[in-house]
Design a protein around this motif. Sequence first.
Motif, mmCIF file in Angstrom:
data_model
loop_
_atom_site.group_PDB
_atom_site.id
_atom_site.type_symbol
_atom_site.label_atom_id
_atom_site.label_comp_id
_atom_site.label_asym_id
_atom_site.label_seq_id
_atom_site.Cartn_x
_atom_site.Cartn_y
_atom_site.Cartn_z
ATOM 1 N N ALA A 49 0.694 -1.269 -0.302
ATOM 2 C CA ALA A 49 -0.127 0.246 0.131
ATOM 3 C C ALA A 49 0.787 1.550 -0.044
ATOM 4 N N SER A 50 0.452 1.952 -0.370
ATOM 5 C CA SER A 50 1.434 3.641 -0.875
ATOM 6 C C SER A 50 0.226 4.461 -0.389
ATOM 7 N N ILE A 51 0.986 6.124 0.346
ATOM 8 C CA ILE A 51 -0.165 7.508 0.391
ATOM 9 C C ILE A 51 0.693 8.108 -0.221
ATOM 10 N N THR A 57 -4.401 6.910 -2.067
ATOM 11 C CA THR A 57 -3.768 6.232 -1.694
ATOM 12 C C THR A 57 -4.220 4.559 -2.868
ATOM 13 N N TYR A 59 -3.485 0.125 -2.553
ATOM 14 C CA TYR A 59 -3.397 -0.668 -2.128
ATOM 15 C C TYR A 59 -3.254 -2.158 -3.535
ATOM 16 N N THR A 68 -5.347 -0.633 6.156
ATOM 17 C CA THR A 68 -5.514 0.947 4.965
ATOM 18 C C THR A 68 -4.403 1.537 5.639
ATOM 19 N N SER A 70 -1.821 4.404 6.748
ATOM 20 C CA SER A 70 -2.373 6.631 7.165
ATOM 21 C C SER A 70 -1.192 7.240 7.838
#
Length: 118
Positions: A49-51, A57, A59, A68, A70
Amino acid sequence: QVQLVESGGGLVQAGGSLRLSCAASVSISSFYNMGWYRQAPGKQRELVASITIGGITNYQSSVRGRFTISRDNAKNTVYLQMNSLKPEDTAVYYCNAGSLLENPGRYWGQGTQVTVSS
């Protein structure tokens, strides 16, 4: 010098939850992208995952709906909440950070082991 320190890994039964944390030694506002990668024995490291700094975001399909990501800029920390864990989620999880043009980013943590028992 940038340091990323992961914590929160451990042993959990299938169906359980864990929350990983990645604490940075610098302001994470300086990183466009932050993410979590994982590497299982005998397999290549893969993006989980990245943000982005703007909160967008991304996934991996196998974790979408269960994990999730954050970021808390005030605490210079990125989190990965992992629910409904499966044995196939077992891996070393790495925190990653970098600029817009870096994929993956140039900075890595040391990794934290996540083991899911069936």
